[in-house]
Design an enzyme around this catalytic site. Structure first.
Site, mmCIF file in Angstrom:
data_model
loop_
_atom_site.group_PDB
_atom_site.id
_atom_site.type_symbol
_atom_site.label_atom_id
_atom_site.label_comp_id
_atom_site.label_asym_id
_atom_site.label_seq_id
_atom_site.Cartn_x
_atom_site.Cartn_y
_atom_site.Cartn_z
ATOM 1 N N VAL A 86 0.783 -1.317 -0.107
ATOM 2 C CA VAL A 86 -0.158 -0.167 0.220
ATOM 3 C C VAL A 86 0.927 1.837 -0.391
ATOM 4 C CG1 VAL A 86 -1.372 -1.923 1.296
ATOM 5 C CG2 VAL A 86 -0.243 0.007 2.238
ATOM 6 N N CYS A 272 10.637 6.113 -5.563
ATOM 7 C CA CYS A 272 11.259 5.401 -4.522
ATOM 8 C C CYS A 272 12.203 6.324 -4.382
ATOM 9 C CB CYS A 272 11.532 4.165 -4.998
ATOM 10 S SG CYS A 272 10.528 2.873 -4.628
HETATM 11 C C1 UDX Z 1 14.182 2.227 -8.521
HETATM 12 C C2 UDX Z 1 15.415 1.211 -8.884
HETATM 13 O O1 UDX Z 1 16.052 1.026 -9.297
HETATM 14 C C3 UDX Z 1 14.427 -0.438 -8.517
HETATM 15 O O2 UDX Z 1 14.859 -1.300 -8.364
HETATM 16 C C4 UDX Z 1 13.595 -0.103 -6.775
HETATM 17 O O3 UDX Z 1 12.665 -0.584 -6.765
HETATM 18 C C5 UDX Z 1 12.406 1.022 -7.575
HETATM 19 O O4 UDX Z 1 13.085 2.727 -7.224
HETATM 20 P P1 UDX Z 1 12.485 3.440 -10.651
HETATM 21 O O5 UDX Z 1 12.025 4.410 -9.580
HETATM 22 O O6 UDX Z 1 11.738 2.645 -11.386
HETATM 23 O O7 UDX Z 1 13.642 2.200 -10.011
HETATM 24 O O8 UDX Z 1 13.518 3.901 -12.194
HETATM 25 P P2 UDX Z 1 15.602 3.863 -12.528
HETATM 26 O O9 UDX Z 1 15.345 2.726 -13.375
HETATM 27 O O10 UDX Z 1 15.796 3.293 -10.819
HETATM 28 O O11 UDX Z 1 15.214 6.026 -13.051
HETATM 29 C C6 UDX Z 1 15.553 6.066 -11.692
HETATM 30 C C7 UDX Z 1 14.914 7.938 -12.166
HETATM 31 O O12 UDX Z 1 16.364 7.603 -11.943
HETATM 32 C C8 UDX Z 1 14.997 8.151 -13.437
HETATM 33 O O13 UDX Z 1 14.051 9.301 -13.572
HETATM 34 C C9 UDX Z 1 15.379 7.800 -14.365
HETATM 35 O O14 UDX Z 1 15.889 8.639 -15.484
HETATM 36 C C10 UDX Z 1 17.070 8.521 -13.899
HETATM 37 N N1 UDX Z 1 18.025 8.125 -13.950
HETATM 38 C C11 UDX Z 1 18.432 6.827 -14.106
HETATM 39 C C12 UDX Z 1 18.982 8.273 -14.619
HETATM 40 O O15 UDX Z 1 19.050 10.402 -14.471
HETATM 41 N N2 UDX Z 1 19.886 8.755 -15.038
HETATM 42 C C13 UDX Z 1 20.365 7.357 -15.145
HETATM 43 O O16 UDX Z 1 21.521 6.310 -15.157
HETATM 44 C C14 UDX Z 1 19.657 6.293 -14.295
HETATM 45 P P1 ADP Z 2 3.232 1.368 -5.220
HETATM 46 O O1 ADP Z 2 4.598 2.171 -6.739
HETATM 47 O O2 ADP Z 2 4.292 1.408 -4.262
HETATM 48 O O3 ADP Z 2 3.093 -0.153 -5.721
HETATM 49 P P2 ADP Z 2 1.128 2.584 -6.050
HETATM 50 O O4 ADP Z 2 0.270 4.118 -5.225
HETATM 51 O O5 ADP Z 2 0.930 2.130 -7.316
HETATM 52 O O6 ADP Z 2 2.042 2.037 -5.177
HETATM 53 O O7 ADP Z 2 0.316 1.409 -4.979
HETATM 54 C C1 ADP Z 2 -0.045 1.741 -4.012
HETATM 55 C C2 ADP Z 2 -2.515 1.395 -3.674
HETATM 56 O O8 ADP Z 2 -2.811 0.489 -3.008
HETATM 57 C C3 ADP Z 2 -3.199 2.034 -4.272
HETATM 58 O O9 ADP Z 2 -4.309 1.406 -5.447
HETATM 59 C C4 ADP Z 2 -4.038 1.818 -3.091
HETATM 60 O O10 ADP Z 2 -5.938 2.491 -3.209
HETATM 61 C C5 ADP Z 2 -4.105 1.050 -1.921
HETATM 62 N N1 ADP Z 2 -4.577 0.872 -1.103
HETATM 63 C C6 ADP Z 2 -4.068 1.515 0.151
HETATM 64 N N2 ADP Z 2 -4.742 1.631 0.927
HETATM 65 C C7 ADP Z 2 -4.887 0.206 1.063
HETATM 66 C C8 ADP Z 2 -5.834 -0.585 1.783
HETATM 67 N N3 ADP Z 2 -5.930 -0.596 2.618
HETATM 68 N N4 ADP Z 2 -6.868 -1.411 1.168
HETATM 69 C C9 ADP Z 2 -7.236 -1.741 0.405
HETATM 70 N N5 ADP Z 2 -5.768 -0.910 -0.262
HETATM 71 C C10 ADP Z 2 -5.052 -0.097 -0.521
#
Ligand code: UDX
Ligand code: ADP
Length: 471
Positions: A86, A272
């Site tokens: 969530v 993240c």
């Molecule tokens: C990240 C982690 O990679 C992943 O392991 C974790 O589970 C979630 O967070 P994500 O945020 O989906 O994944 O994408 P990622 O490919 O890591 O890119 C993050 C940001 O960094 C993007 O905005 C990307 O454009 C930027 N980036 C990445 C750069 O600017 N330069 C790079 O060389 C790589």
């Molecule tokens: P992530 O990128 O970590 O998957 P998201 O924001 O895309 O995060 O997804 C989180 C989901 O969890 C949303 O779709 C939201 O509606 C759901 N959520 C939040 N609280 C609850 C809850 N108590 N029960 C069920 N679903 C929930």
């Protein structure tokens, strides 16, 4: 038959469960969410998230051993293993505001599990949470247990958006943390058996709970730090005439450093990196480690600096004012191959330009107008709440137009900014774009996707991150 239920049908829960269902035909997987619109979309032909390869995986198991439902309580009650994925927003008020994670959604999920459970459960943390969250969840569950036994595991997800399916099919590692008791080890083994359907045993790492929780924060902090490091170098390259791509290449050839994740950019985004580092900073501060906290804070500061540096470059190149000038924005998602805009650098860049009274014309192949308008009018950190609980965006931002074609966006523009590295931006007819732009026509490439030399031949003035400027 083992039954799995995942609470939260988002970017993590949806794809991860779809792949588990595909790889484990004898396991029944239910993904539940409180958002009716999200579940409706998961059950339709238009999935709620864009992710290459996801459609095929969902189509091949949906209705067989993969189900999407809003009947949260029923599926939780029936499950043996419950994944919790969530939202974990950053707190905006009270203790730890601007840094600490708000565990409201987590806590309500845990209380609901305690309410409806009638058999023993393994509860798995899937969404990234601060270290020691498992302890809090364990307390809620055991103090409301009615004789039911719970085991808490931490199984952080490392998939990256845009390559989620690939990452899930062949993960570098799967990490499972649990209690070091016989019951804890049994729970770890049960989850390990699920992944063992397709992940080689040597790639499944088992640790204690806290190590697993911290490893996820650490991995994201290390990755973000690499980007801030190369982005810091990009500023120095521009000042000295070095080329950041050449520097990255030379540095990355050292096998101890490696070539990946060294692309200079307008800044990192995504749900993240910033959130996890803020969390890490807060944990360090709470544990009396201000020096460590400040070290990690700097990764975010450099990222913010990179975005504002980019905006400043645009404004100064346009004779110190963009007031009333049309600027085309190519790409709004935080990276290519996703429609996700959470913490995308495009938000800060666009807000910066709007602050200087520019008119923006935005094109992204996967982001809707509604999403862009929401993002540009929402407060910092408000994005990370379930959609139906997000504050309604006030009136739309008037100086923003959203176009469905790059050429339309660029028509009549004084400048053009590339903020996402979509492949299609490499293949555009830049002569055609140049012909329809105001002169001098400027290109600000925040992702180093265009061939600057070719564009200069056409007549553009080109600024690429970390590269020598126009003579
Ligand atoms: C990240 C982690 O990679 C992943 O392991 C974790 O589970 C979630 O967070 P994500 O945020 O989906 O994944 O994408 P990622 O490919 O890591 O890119 C993050 C940001 O960094 C993007 O905005 C990307 O454009 C930027 N980036 C990445 C750069 O600017 N330069 C790079 O060389 C790589
Ligand atoms: P992530 O990128 O970590 O998957 P998201 O924001 O895309 O995060 O997804 C989180 C989901 O969890 C949303 O779709 C939201 O509606 C759901 N959520 C939040 N609280 C609850 C809850 N108590 N029960 C069920 N679903 C929930």
């Amino acid at each position: 038959m083992v039954k799995i239920c995942c609470i939260g049908a988002g970017y993590v829960g949806g794809p991860t469960m779809a792949v588990i269902a595909l790889k484990c035909p004898l396991i029944e997987v239910a993904v539940v969410d409180i958002s009716v619109s999200r579940i409706t979309a998961w059950n339709s032909d238009q999935l709620p998230i864009y992710e290459p390869g996801l459609d095929d995986v969902v189509k091949s198991c949906r209705g067989k051993n993969l189900f999407f439902s809003t009947d949260v309580e029923k599926h939780v009650a029936e499950a043996d293993i419950i994944f919790v994925s969530v939202n974990t927003p950053t707190k905006t008020r009270g203790l730890g505001a601007g840094k600490a994670a708000d565990l409201t959604y987590w806590e309500s999920a845990a209380r609901m599990i305690a309410d409806v459970s009638k058999s023993d459960k393994i509860v798995v943390e899937k969404s990234t949470v601060p270290v020691k969250t498992a302890e809090a969840i364990e307390k809620i569950l055991t103090h409301n247990s009615k004789g039911i036994k719970y085991q808490i595991l931490s199984n952080p997800e490392f998939l990256a958006e845009g390559t989620a399916i690939e990452d899930l099919f062949g993960p570098d590692r799967v990490l499972i943390g649990g209690r070091e008791t016989p019951e804890g080890q049994k729970a770890i083994q049960m989850l390990k058996d699920v992944y063992a359907h397709w992940v080689p045993e040597e790639r499944i790492i088992c640790t204690n709970l806290w190590s697993a929780e911290l490893s996820k924060l650490a991995a994201n902090a290390f990755l973000a730090q690499r980007i801030s490091s190369v982005n810091a170098m990009s500023a120095l390259c521009e000042a000295t005439g070095a080329d950041v791509a050449e520097v990255s290449h030379a540095v990355g050839k050292d096998t101890r450093i490696g070539p990946k994740f060294l692309n200079a950019s307008v800044g990192f985004g995504g749900s993240c990196f910033q959130k996890d580092i803020l969390n890490l900073v807060y944990i360090c501060e709470c544990n009396g480690l201000p020096e460590v906290a400040n070290y990690w804070k700097q990764v975010i500061k450099v990222n913010d600096y990179q975005k504002s540096r980019f905006v400043n470059r645009i404004v100064t190149s346009m004779f110190n004012t963009v007031s009333g000038k049309k600027i085309a924005i190519f790409g709004f998602a935080f990276k290519k191959d996703t429609g996700d805009t959470r913490e995308t650098p495009a938000i800060d860049v666009c807000k910066g330009l709007l602050g200087d009274k520019a008119r923006l014309s935005i094109y992204d192949p996967q982001v809707t107008e509604d999403q862009i308008q929401r993002d540009l009018s929402m407060n910092k950190f408000d994005w990370d709440h379930p959609v139906h609980l997000q504050p309604m965006s006030p009136s739309s931002v008037k100086q923003v137009r959203v176009e469905w074609d790059a050429y339309a966006a660029a028509k009549g523009a004084h400048g053009l900014c590339i903020l996402t590295e979509w492949d299609e931006f490499k293949k555009l007819d830049y002569q055609k774009i140049y012909d329809k732009m105001m002169k001098p026509a400027l290109v600000f490439d925040g992702r180093n996707v265009v061939k600057a030399e070719e564009l200069r031949e056409i007549g553009f003035i080109v600024y690429s991150i970390g590269r020598p400027l126009d003579p």
